[in-house]
Design a protein around this motif. Structure first.
Motif, PDB file in Angstrom:
ATOM      1  N   GLN A   1     -19.272   8.729 -28.053  1.00 33.16           N
ATOM      2  CA  GLN A   1     -19.441   9.220 -26.688  1.00 33.16           C
ATOM      3  C   GLN A   1     -18.145   9.659 -26.022  1.00 33.16           C
ATOM      4  OE1 GLN A   1     -19.679   6.031 -27.663  1.00 33.16           O
ATOM      5  NE2 GLN A   1     -19.273   4.562 -26.016  1.00 33.16           N
TER       6      GLN A   1
ATOM      7  N   PHE B   1     -33.003   7.413 -29.886  1.00 31.38           N
ATOM      8  CA  PHE B   1     -32.773   8.748 -29.327  1.00 31.38           C
ATOM      9  C   PHE B   1     -32.994   8.690 -27.830  1.00 31.38           C
ATOM     10  CE2 PHE B   1     -37.166   8.621 -30.665  1.00 31.38           C
ATOM     11  CZ  PHE B   1     -37.890   9.435 -29.806  1.00 31.38           C
TER      12      PHE B   1
ATOM     13  N   HIS C   1     -26.714   4.949 -33.609  1.00 33.85           N
ATOM     14  CA  HIS C   1     -26.819   6.329 -34.099  1.00 33.85           C
ATOM     15  C   HIS C   1     -28.003   7.042 -33.456  1.00 33.85           C
ATOM     16  CE1 HIS C   1     -25.093   3.719 -37.208  1.00 33.85           C
ATOM     17  NE2 HIS C   1     -24.470   4.763 -37.716  1.00 33.85           N
ATOM     18  N   THR C   2     -27.762   8.176 -32.803  1.00 31.01           N
ATOM     19  CA  THR C   2     -28.881   8.974 -32.338  1.00 31.01           C
ATOM     20  C   THR C   2     -29.528   9.673 -33.523  1.00 31.01           C
ATOM     21  OG1 THR C   2     -29.636  10.795 -30.955  1.00 31.01           O
ATOM     22  CG2 THR C   2     -27.398  10.975 -31.831  1.00 31.01           C
TER      23      THR C   2
ATOM     24  N   PRO D   1     -29.614  14.538 -32.616  1.00 33.32           N
ATOM     25  CA  PRO D   1     -28.296  15.042 -32.219  1.00 33.32           C
ATOM     26  C   PRO D   1     -28.334  16.371 -31.481  1.00 33.32           C
ATOM     27  CG  PRO D   1     -28.623  15.322 -34.578  1.00 33.32           C
ATOM     28  CD  PRO D   1     -29.766  14.477 -34.091  1.00 33.32           C
TER      29      PRO D   1
ATOM     30  N   ASP E   1     -28.967  14.821 -27.993  1.00 30.61           N
ATOM     31  CA  ASP E   1     -28.019  13.760 -27.641  1.00 30.61           C
ATOM     32  C   ASP E   1     -26.595  14.176 -28.019  1.00 30.61           C
ATOM     33  OD1 ASP E   1     -30.291  12.462 -26.903  1.00 30.61           O
ATOM     34  OD2 ASP E   1     -30.290  11.026 -28.553  1.00 30.61           O
ATOM     35  N   THR E   2     -26.055  15.055 -27.218  1.00 28.30           N
ATOM     36  CA  THR E   2     -24.692  15.542 -27.413  1.00 28.30           C
ATOM     37  C   THR E   2     -23.681  14.478 -27.003  1.00 28.30           C
ATOM     38  OG1 THR E   2     -24.610  16.441 -25.188  1.00 28.30           O
ATOM     39  CG2 THR E   2     -25.445  17.901 -26.928  1.00 28.30           C
TER      40      THR E   2
ATOM     41  N   LEU F   1     -24.390  11.383 -24.494  1.00 35.72           N
ATOM     42  CA  LEU F   1     -24.172   9.988 -24.888  1.00 35.72           C
ATOM     43  C   LEU F   1     -23.171   9.295 -23.977  1.00 35.72           C
ATOM     44  CD1 LEU F   1     -24.141  10.327 -28.779  1.00 35.72           C
ATOM     45  CD2 LEU F   1     -25.981   9.439 -27.326  1.00 35.72           C
TER      46      LEU F   1
ATOM     47  N   THR G   1     -23.163  10.532 -32.701  1.00 39.70           N
ATOM     48  CA  THR G   1     -23.916  11.735 -33.017  1.00 39.70           C
ATOM     49  C   THR G   1     -23.208  12.458 -34.153  1.00 39.70           C
ATOM     50  OG1 THR G   1     -24.956  13.722 -32.094  1.00 39.70           O
ATOM     51  CG2 THR G   1     -22.725  13.216 -31.341  1.00 39.70           C
TER      52      THR G   1
ATOM     53  N   LYS H   1     -27.418  16.025 -38.500  1.00 38.78           N
ATOM     54  CA  LYS H   1     -28.716  15.353 -38.578  1.00 38.78           C
ATOM     55  C   LYS H   1     -29.025  14.838 -39.976  1.00 38.78           C
ATOM     56  CE  LYS H   1     -32.142  16.914 -36.137  1.00 38.78           C
ATOM     57  NZ  LYS H   1     -33.283  17.743 -35.632  1.00 38.78           N
TER      58      LYS H   1
END
Length: 217
Positions: A61, A82, A114-115, A118, A121-122, A126, A145, A148
């Motif tokens: 983040q 997510f 972990h998202t 992605p 969830d940039t 985050l 992130t 994927k």
């Protein structure tokens, strides 16, 4: 969000641990080593090769690069979520917040969340998400992130052994377990806990000091 897969995985990894004779679990002093186990002969002796989390590279983040080196020799808890999750994720994050508050000042401990979305969830998302949750910086808790495919691979492929991925029939369009995964300083899985169950999370918080104890000896 579908949760039955967590129970299946818990049963499999615990069964594997029993077969390997790897300790007592949360009620004993020694935690099991979970996951696939291989063996090789070296110099006439058979060595046990435990499943370990492979190398990884994500961004947190605060735009900091997070790799296996970030948690080298640290005890950490991993999970998958997510930001737009309409079901279990908010409960999981409140439970993980309990873990964070208890161990946030220990330099030998970390959390990796972990998202699995992605695209949405940039890093900026985050950062805002973590601050709204009450995590002001990435000193202990990293919201990750990245690519994927790499996220899905480390989740359900060669890494944490939990289901993650896209599912158009699931609420929010994604499926993942509610597992909190406890990992030791050698990147071995030492426990899996239902992150939606306060009693399971309490058990996790009781098990973490058993691994941290090694740093005091």
């Amino acid at each position: 969000m579908k949760k039955i897969t967590l129970q299946v995985i818990l049963a499999l990894v615990v069964f594997a641990a029993v077969l390997n004779g790897c300790g007592k679990g949360s009620s004993g002093q020694q935690l099991p080593i979970l996951g696939r186990t291989d063996y090789k002969e070296v110099g006439g002796k058979v060595d046990t090769i435990y499943h370990t989390i492979p190398s990884f590279q994500f961004v947190d983040q605060d735009s900091a690069l997070v790799t296996e080196a970030t948690v080298d020799n640290k005890i950490y808890v991993a999970d998958f979520f997510f930001g737009t999750c309409p079901t279990i994720c908010p409960v999981m994050k409140q439970q993980m917040l309990r873990v964070y508050e208890e161990f946030k000042d220990n330099p030998n401990f970390a959390i990796l969340s972990h998202t699995i979305d992605p695209d949405h969830d940039t890093v900026a998302y985050l950062k805002d998400f973590s601050e709204r949750l009450g995590v002001p910086d990435n000193k202990t808790w990293h919201f990750l992130t990245g690519n994927k495919d790499e996220i899905y691979e480390i989740g359900s492929g060669s890494g944490y052994l939990v289901p993650v991925g896209e599912d158009k029939d699931a609420p929010g369009g994604y499926i993942h377990s509610g597992a909190f995964i406890l990992v030791d300083g050698q990147r071995r899985i030492r426990g899996m806990y239902d992150g939606t169950d306060p009693k399971q999370v309490t058990a996790l918080m009781s098990d973490i000091p058993k691994l941290l104890k090694a740093y005091d000896e």
